[in-house]
Design an enzyme around this catalytic site. Structure first.
Site, PDB file in Angstrom:
ATOM      1  N   LYS A  14      39.387  33.894  41.140  1.00 36.08           N
ATOM      2  CA  LYS A  14      40.123  35.088  41.465  1.00 36.08           C
ATOM      3  C   LYS A  14      40.541  35.138  42.925  1.00 36.08           C
ATOM      4  O   LYS A  14      41.464  35.863  43.294  1.00 36.08           O
ATOM      5  CB  LYS A  14      39.256  36.325  41.173  1.00 36.08           C
ATOM      6  N   GLY A  15      39.790  34.456  43.780  1.00 33.98           N
ATOM      7  CA  GLY A  15      39.920  34.652  45.216  1.00 33.98           C
ATOM      8  C   GLY A  15      41.304  34.434  45.800  1.00 33.98           C
ATOM      9  O   GLY A  15      41.648  35.011  46.817  1.00 33.98           O
ATOM     10  N   GLU A  42      44.340  28.189  47.101  1.00 29.91           N
ATOM     11  CA  GLU A  42      42.925  28.563  47.115  1.00 29.91           C
ATOM     12  C   GLU A  42      42.619  29.468  48.300  1.00 29.91           C
ATOM     13  O   GLU A  42      43.303  29.406  49.330  1.00 29.91           O
ATOM     14  CB  GLU A  42      42.054  27.304  47.264  1.00 29.91           C
ATOM     15  N   ASP A  43      41.589  30.284  48.173  1.00 28.04           N
ATOM     16  CA  ASP A  43      41.107  31.035  49.327  1.00 28.04           C
ATOM     17  C   ASP A  43      40.188  30.172  50.182  1.00 28.04           C
ATOM     18  O   ASP A  43      40.278  30.163  51.397  1.00 28.04           O
ATOM     19  CB  ASP A  43      40.402  32.329  48.889  1.00 28.04           C
ATOM     20  N   ASP A  79      35.038  24.848  49.538  1.00 25.62           N
ATOM     21  CA  ASP A  79      33.660  24.841  50.027  1.00 25.62           C
ATOM     22  C   ASP A  79      33.072  23.444  49.812  1.00 25.62           C
ATOM     23  O   ASP A  79      33.192  22.582  50.683  1.00 25.62           O
ATOM     24  CB  ASP A  79      32.886  25.932  49.268  1.00 25.62           C
ATOM     25  N   PHE A 139      28.435  33.011  55.350  1.00 27.21           N
ATOM     26  CA  PHE A 139      28.961  33.574  54.102  1.00 27.21           C
ATOM     27  C   PHE A 139      30.151  34.446  54.481  1.00 27.21           C
ATOM     28  O   PHE A 139      30.020  35.366  55.286  1.00 27.21           O
ATOM     29  CB  PHE A 139      27.884  34.401  53.406  1.00 27.21           C
ATOM     30  N   VAL A 140      31.317  34.152  53.933  1.00 28.20           N
ATOM     31  CA  VAL A 140      32.523  34.884  54.329  1.00 28.20           C
ATOM     32  C   VAL A 140      33.085  35.683  53.162  1.00 28.20           C
ATOM     33  O   VAL A 140      33.004  35.263  51.999  1.00 28.20           O
ATOM     34  CB  VAL A 140      33.597  33.932  54.899  1.00 28.20           C
ATOM     35  N   ASP A 146      34.780  37.290  47.794  1.00 23.55           N
ATOM     36  CA  ASP A 146      33.848  38.352  47.399  1.00 23.55           C
ATOM     37  C   ASP A 146      32.396  38.019  47.660  1.00 23.55           C
ATOM     38  O   ASP A 146      32.029  36.859  47.879  1.00 23.55           O
ATOM     39  CB  ASP A 146      34.010  38.619  45.912  1.00 23.55           C
ATOM     40  N   ARG A 175      36.718  41.905  48.224  1.00 27.70           N
ATOM     41  CA  ARG A 175      37.977  41.156  48.108  1.00 27.70           C
ATOM     42  C   ARG A 175      39.130  41.907  48.770  1.00 27.70           C
ATOM     43  O   ARG A 175      40.114  41.318  49.180  1.00 27.70           O
ATOM     44  CB  ARG A 175      38.340  40.925  46.634  1.00 27.70           C
TER      45      ARG A 175
HETATM   46  C1  PRP Z   1      35.461  30.042  45.160  1.00 25.84           C
HETATM   47  C2  PRP Z   1      36.841  29.657  45.669  1.00 25.84           C
HETATM   48  C3  PRP Z   1      37.049  28.319  45.039  1.00 25.84           C
HETATM   49  C4  PRP Z   1      35.657  27.757  44.910  1.00 25.84           C
HETATM   50  C5  PRP Z   1      35.442  26.773  46.010  1.00 25.84           C
HETATM   51  O1  PRP Z   1      35.592  30.606  43.896  1.00 25.84           O
HETATM   52  O2  PRP Z   1      37.806  30.580  45.292  1.00 25.84           O
HETATM   53  O3  PRP Z   1      37.676  28.411  43.789  1.00 25.84           O
HETATM   54  O4  PRP Z   1      34.732  28.842  45.077  1.00 25.84           O
HETATM   55  O5  PRP Z   1      34.161  26.230  45.910  1.00 25.84           O
HETATM   56  P1  PRP Z   1      33.921  24.680  45.846  1.00 25.84           P
HETATM   57  O6  PRP Z   1      34.785  24.027  46.873  1.00 25.84           O
HETATM   58  O7  PRP Z   1      32.452  24.577  46.198  1.00 25.84           O
HETATM   59  O8  PRP Z   1      34.207  24.218  44.459  1.00 25.84           O
HETATM   60  P2  PRP Z   1      34.413  31.418  43.204  1.00 25.84           P
HETATM   61  O9  PRP Z   1      33.621  30.498  42.313  1.00 25.84           O
HETATM   62  O10 PRP Z   1      33.638  32.170  44.236  1.00 25.84           O
HETATM   63  O11 PRP Z   1      35.198  32.394  42.254  1.00 25.84           O
HETATM   64  P3  PRP Z   1      36.198  33.573  42.636  1.00 25.84           P
HETATM   65  O12 PRP Z   1      37.391  32.980  43.320  1.00 25.84           O
HETATM   66  O13 PRP Z   1      36.517  34.160  41.306  1.00 25.84           O
HETATM   67  O14 PRP Z   1      35.447  34.517  43.525  1.00 25.84           O
END
Ligand code: PRP
Length: 186
Positions: A46-47, A102-103, A106, A156-157, A163, A169
């Site tokens: 969703k991010g 992507e947001d 990680d 943690f951001v 979120d 968000r």
């Molecule tokens: C976050 C972000 C990426 C993913 C990155 O999504 O939006 O999709 O984590 O992590 P990675 O590089 O370790 O794979 P999240 O799982 O928090 O879901 P959301 O966007 O719905 O909050």
């Protein structure tokens, strides 16, 4: 008063002005790179919904917009490396240039999985844009084409789409959540 009753009291890591300026720069580069090519922007839910909304309004080229949702599994501290598709795109990516939005990158597991998914489905090219990239995306199997800001800490951001337990968000900037457990009761 609950600590999260006023979201804007969290320490600001990247201001909304800084984000807007960087999004403009990314849009300029994307516009130049994709002019005249069949482009599909895919927001990774969703991010990514905030960045996608800001980005597309800066792009003066024809494009399609689609969404996908994926989730990576782990035991919390250590990811298992498995990524599961939660919600698929509605447009066939074959014959299109796919730019994932992507947001945050990680561990890079989600991006690695999605790169392969779109390549296997016959996209003409697959690239990604992420507002934040932690530690240079060290575990990415291929470099990120468009990167907003480097994040060189384990902080943690939240905000600008990101979120904690579904909250934050809607913050217009990116903030640091130093003690996430304080917000567990929201
Ligand atoms: C976050 C972000 C990426 C993913 C990155 O999504 O939006 O999709 O984590 O992590 P990675 O590089 O370790 O794979 P999240 O799982 O928090 O879901 P959301 O966007 O719905 O909050």
């Amino acid at each position: 008063m609950h600590p999260a009753s006023h979201l804007d009291q969290l320490p600001v890591l990247i201001s909304s002005e800084e984000i807007a300026a960087r999004v403009n720069e990314l849009a300029t580069a994307i516009e130049a790179d994709y002019a005249g090519r069949p482009l599909t922007l895919v927001g990774v839910l969703k991010g990514a919904f905030v960045l996608l909304a800001d980005l597309v309004r800066r792009l003066n080229i024809p494009l399609w917009i689609d969404f996908i949702e994926a989730s990576s599994y782990g035991d919390g501290a250590q990811s298992s490396g498995a990524v599961k598709l939660i919600r698929d795109v509605s447009h066939d990516p074959a014959g299109r240039h796919v730019l994932m939005v992507e947001d945050i990158v990680d561990t890079g597991l989600t991006m690695n999985y999605l790169f392969e998914l779109f390549r296997a489905r016959g996209a003409l090219s697959v690239e990604a844009a992420s507002l934040l990239v932690r530690h240079g995306g060290a575990r990415l199997q291929r470099p990120l084409r468009y990167s907003g800001f480097d994040l060189e800490s384990e902080a943690f951001v939240v905000g600008y789409g990101m979120d904690y337990r579904g909250y934050f968000r809607n913050l217009p900037h990116i903030a640091r959540l130093d003690r996430p457990a304080d917000y567990d009761a929201m």
